[in-house]
Design an enzyme around this catalytic site. Sequence first.
Site, PDB file in Angstrom:
ATOM      1  N   GLY A 522       0.835  -1.193   0.000  1.00 54.38           N
ATOM      2  CA  GLY A 522       0.000   0.000   0.000  1.00 54.38           C
ATOM      3  C   GLY A 522       0.867   1.239   0.000  1.00 54.38           C
ATOM      4  N   LYS A 543       8.199   0.274   5.386  1.00 54.55           N
ATOM      5  CA  LYS A 543       7.695   1.525   4.843  1.00 54.55           C
ATOM      6  C   LYS A 543       8.874   2.382   4.388  1.00 54.55           C
ATOM      7  CE  LYS A 543       4.910   5.569   5.998  1.00 54.55           C
ATOM      8  NZ  LYS A 543       4.106   6.214   7.047  1.00 54.55           N
ATOM      9  N   ASP A 643      -4.729  11.097  11.374  1.00 55.33           N
ATOM     10  CA  ASP A 643      -5.199  10.597  10.077  1.00 55.33           C
ATOM     11  C   ASP A 643      -5.978   9.299  10.254  1.00 55.33           C
ATOM     12  OD1 ASP A 643      -5.567  10.683   7.339  1.00 55.33           O
ATOM     13  OD2 ASP A 643      -3.695   9.656   6.871  1.00 55.33           O
TER      14      ASP A 643
END
Length: 807
Positions: A522, A543, A643
Amino acid sequence: MAGSVIRCLTVQLSLVSLLLCSSSSMSMAQHTLGTGSSLSVEDRARPFLVSPDGTFSCGFLQVGDNAFSFSVWYNAAKNGTVVWTANRDAPVNGRGSKVSFGRDGELALADTNGTTVWTGKTSGGKRGLTVSLRDTGNLVIEDPSDGSAVWQSFDWPTDTLLPSQRFNKQTKLVAGYYSLYFDNDNVLRMLYDGPEIASIYWPFPGASVFDNGRTNYNSSRIAILDDAGVFQSSDQLKAEATDLGLGIKRRLTIEQDGNVRMYSLNASTGGWAVTWSALKQPCQAHGLCGRNGICEYQPKLRCSCPPGYVMADRRDWRRGCTPTFPVGNCSHGSSPALAPAGFKFIKLAHTDFYGFDLGYTESITYKQCRDQCLNMCLCTAFSYRLDGRGRCYPKGTLFNGFRSANFAGNIYLKVPLGFNASAQSAGGLSCGANVTVVPVSADVYGMAQGNSGQWTYFFVFAGVLGVLDILFIATGWWFLSSKQSIHGSLEAGYSMVMTSQFRRFTYRELKAATANFKEELGRGGSGVVYRGVLDGGKVVAVKRLAVDVTMHGDEELWAEMTVLGRINHMNLVRIWGFCSERKHKLLVYEYVENQSLDRHLFDAADGKQTTLSWSDRYKIVLGTARGLAYLHHECLEWVIHCDMKPENILLTREFDAKIADFGLAKLSKRDGGGSGVEFTHMRGTSGYMAPEWALNVPINAKVDVYSFGIVLLEIVVGSRVADQRTEAGEQLQLPQIVQALRHVVDSGDVMSLVDARLQGQFNPRQAMEMVRISLACLEERSSRPTMDDIAKSLTAFDDEDEHPAYH
């Protein structure tokens, strides 16, 4: 074992040294200070000032986890009873906060970031001012040249009045929702000002001013408590202590149960005795049991729900009770009004709900009164008095309920004709257990009650903190001296979070683990996530921070590392390590195999996924709430996610929720008074961002609460809130959505809102609770609940999804 013994001995030695320091600090404390004086919160064992006779001290007191107030307290009281507080609604951080008496003669309290949270304002311009604590407990800024007070705490009381302290029309005593004040008609009154209603309850509002023994002809509006124990006011109120006489330390305090009490101090035990109270029966205070709740004193104060009603919040009676059936027979939107013949009444003997009458009729029969309520669609109940006068009071809203054998009247609840009161009671819906309400409950502002045991907590906290500091410093020094150097912006954070499971990776290791970043899981605004396998076979998510965020790269890496490295909670994604080599900045996360919530919630509409069952949805909601509550309330540092959205809620194979992506996370001090964190730019995702992002105001944890409310609603309806449309195809705006939610809550019809793909297989009480919480999350910032409150409310309904159809 030996290490544990050594640590315990170290803590004990630290506590002994702190106790010795605190005992000597009283004799060293000053009664008067000049400009330029200050006291930091780290030195809180030493009072800022002590009164000349030693009765009072002022300084920092702990009021919660890492939360402190600047207060004045009784030294002789067993628990150091606080009589005045500068910043009751805005506690400061336990590190870096300071109170200072400036050169301009202004007494100011600053938080750890330098923000001034409170000032004792003077006219300014005067030099040579002093600040002193007097034997009366009055904190005074004085001009020595003429002896005049330019500011004094007696003019700004909080919840307590001391002997010789004048109470007037400019002042009030406040405790939670309750206040003592002079009304515009010159009468001293007590007011309940709650979230839904406001009502005066003392003196008795059903009697005239003169029948209550008062007068409204004296406009001076002054009251005072004297040293002998007499409290008098200009409206002819006169209250005397039962131990009337001089030589006793006294105080008059309004408390969380809405009562005003006069206390006398027992000098030998340090305890307080009640010597007068304004309310003789505790249930005379309004709001104690909330909407629809009934207060009863037998002999302790208890709250209960009427038949067919259940507690709105099992932890807090002030939120009252909610009906399990549609209330009233008015039409709601497209739903037609129900005929009066479809209702009956349930008698509650010796019970009444004060106020909110739809009308008043005298000299009528019970049947006539009943028919009045039946034919008034807004009528939810009626009160009929058994005093020979035939008085009828139809009720629209049920507040301030009480039950007393001395009350000559009954309340009659309007319920659907098919309602079975005995069945409801058997099922526990009447709350027959009568949860006890403690008269002086915890502060509604979320702080710890009073200051009981404050020094004990302080000493234990300080001792443990000292030992931990030593361990962290030693461990960090060993690591930094033995490993390769780390970029300066990361060094402090890394030394704090290093554990046996957390490590630094090389770029070569992570490139090999991800097969040259082959399998993408993702991507988000701060980078792309890849699947990787470390040596030893552990599957991880790597990440890679985006190259085009190099301006913020170190900042983001530092935020992720220092926050996630020290966090370990079952509902939060765990971080295993990081890499920082020149332009390469990567984070190594726990791998969560079942993708993110949005894939299961929204893609199922296209047939790409199986529809989430209701039990899985509730498990996800509860896990997400607990994870956010941990971030906001339990972390070593307090974290705002910034978020929250379905894409950042990852799911395990068992559909346990794990909150991910702290690339936008921000460390924050605990928010005590509406203050927050300044951001250089807006963060988050459109459709989930709280309105305050656009208002250029400091951001606090309530932005996450707002976003959670949106996510919660999407889990209920099964689609994006931003995609909701009218029958004409027009996009629904948030105010329209909120209005629809309120209609659902008022009508009790949640079926029309729940995801149709569930085909009615859901728990209606859980669904209604989720809608209520979502609605509360979308309120103005100050009215939103905390994530801790939300997690507890959801937990209360967690045991209700055992029906096979919900799985």
